[in-house]
Design an enzyme around this catalytic site. Structure first.
Site: not given
Length: 417
Positions: A176, A179, A234, A304, A378
């Site tokens: 993405h 990020e 994104r 991510h 994440e």
């Protein structure tokens, strides 16, 4: 030297330019208690242009959770009033996004060229892939596994000592575009491999017995766009037939429960699943590489941000993987390792229940290809900065994440299949 200074200034200026139209925009966090609250946020999303940060879309909001989203300056008063009138508990995470975007470039390492403690634009990363491979020929080789929609080369770094039939770990960053901490980690990992090989026993053993395939940026076109046009982009930058909206969410584009849940059939949505599974050149290149090297790839790691979680399959369904107990134990130990350095707390578990259901993700797809150890990280933070994590946190974020990655890699090495 002057040329370099000018180039650095240009890169910075373009990044700042990408933040220009965020003046007065806010990022709000709403505490969602029940179905009624969910309906109210749906109402809000129907009448106002809202950019969901976490979860990725309004359809993924569940009771007893929080929803982080960005609102345009001209809508912020109306949105705040709506939340107050309906007694929705909320807080302001970012009061002026433009200021936060400028503040993210707070690294003390100014200067120009590549730095592991700064966010690097794509040109800088591309040059770095060449340089790091050239300078470390006994540890790193570079190849091109495909090209993006806009024609950029997708570089893959193979990191490890030469050896026959070595098992491998595949790791990618930058799915993405917004990020930014994600590509920063892939670069950091390569640096630490080179820097500590032969000096630190753990990394030395990993590089002698395993190969690491590192894809520093999956969604290169989107990443370039976040530096030049819209910092909050994104998706990919492909065109969509019959629509003026660009891009597909590459992490909804894999053939794993494709577009069944947590993804959209609308090309204008941030979670658009694409016209078909692997419709995107980027996802197809990644999938083809893994399919072609399936016999050697024993683990798949995708990086991510944000929310400090370590996830494993499944996200496209509430079913659990066959080795659920094993994956849960690995994740538990990995987050403990990660927390040991700076005390950063991660949650962990299967994607669907730990974060939200989402179909077409690369981790589920890799697992269904037979890669038993498939994880999504994440990274930081929990929403204080969200996608605009300051550069001053790159080092700590990467250091702690590296501990978890090394733990997982060691585990894989001891449990080859």
């Amino acid at each position: 030297m002057l040329v370099f200074l000018l180039l650095g200034a240009v890169a910075l200026a373009s990044a700042h330019h990408a933040g220009e139209h965020f003046e007065g925009e806010k990022v709000l966090r709403v505490h969602v208690e029940d179905e009624n609250h969910i309906n109210l946020i749906h109402q809000l999303a129907d009448t106002t242009q809202i950019d969901f940060w976490k979860p990725d879309s309004v359809t993924q909001i569940t009771p007893h959770s929080v929803a982080d989203f960005r609102v345009k300056a001209e809508d912020s008063v109306a949105v705040v009033n709506f939340l107050k009138q309906n007694n929705l508990k909320f807080e302001e995470l970012i009061s002026n996004l433009k200021n936060a975007l400028e503040a993210q470039f707070d690294s003390r390492v100014r200067g120009t060229g590549h730095s592991y403690e700064k966010y690097n634009n794509w040109e800088t990363i591309e040059a770095w892939t060449q340089q790091v491979a050239t300078e470390n020929p006994d540890l790193i080789s570079r190849s091109v596994i495909g090209t993006t929609f806009e024609g950029r080369n997708m570089y893959l770094l193979k990191v490890g000592k030469a050896g026959a039939n070595k098992p491998a770990v595949f790791m990618d960053c930058g799915f993405h575009a917004r990020e930014w901490i994600s590509p920063a980690f892939c670069q950091w990992f390569v640096r630490e491999a080179v820097r500590t090989y032969g000096r630190e026993i753990h990394m030395t053993e990993l590089l002698e017995k395993l190969d690491f395939y590192i894809l520093p940026v999956v969604n290169i076109d989107g990443y370039v766009y976040t530096w030049t046009k819209n910092r909050m982009w994104r998706k990919t930058r492909s065109t969509n037939a019959g629509s003026s909206c660009y891009g597909t969410d590459p992490n909804r584009n894999f053939d794993a429960g494709w577009c069944q849940t947590g993804a959209s059939h609308s090309p204008c949505s941030d979670t658009y699943c694409g016209s078909a599974a692997e419709s995107e050149k980027e996802t197809k290149a990644l999938a083809n590489f893994i399919r072609n090297n399936l016999s050697s790839i024993k683990a798949y790691l995708t990086i991510h941000s944000y929310s400090q979680m370590l996830l494993y399959p499944y996200s496209y369904d509430y079913k659990l993987p066959a080795n659920n107990v094993e994956l849960n134990t690995i994740a538990k130990t990995a987050v403990k390792e990660l927390a040991s350095l700076h005390g950063t707390k991660y949650t962990y578990g299967p994607g669907a229940t730990t974060i939200y259901p989402a179909a077409g993700g690369s981790d589920d797809w890799a697992y269904d290809q037979g890669i038993k150890y498939s994880f999504t990280f994440e990274l930081r933070d929990n929403g204080r900065y969200g996608f605009v994590l300051p550069e001053s946190q790159i080092r700590a974020t990467c250091e702690e994440t590296l501990l978890a990655i090394k733990y997982i890699a060691s585990y894989v090495l001891e449990h080859l299949y």
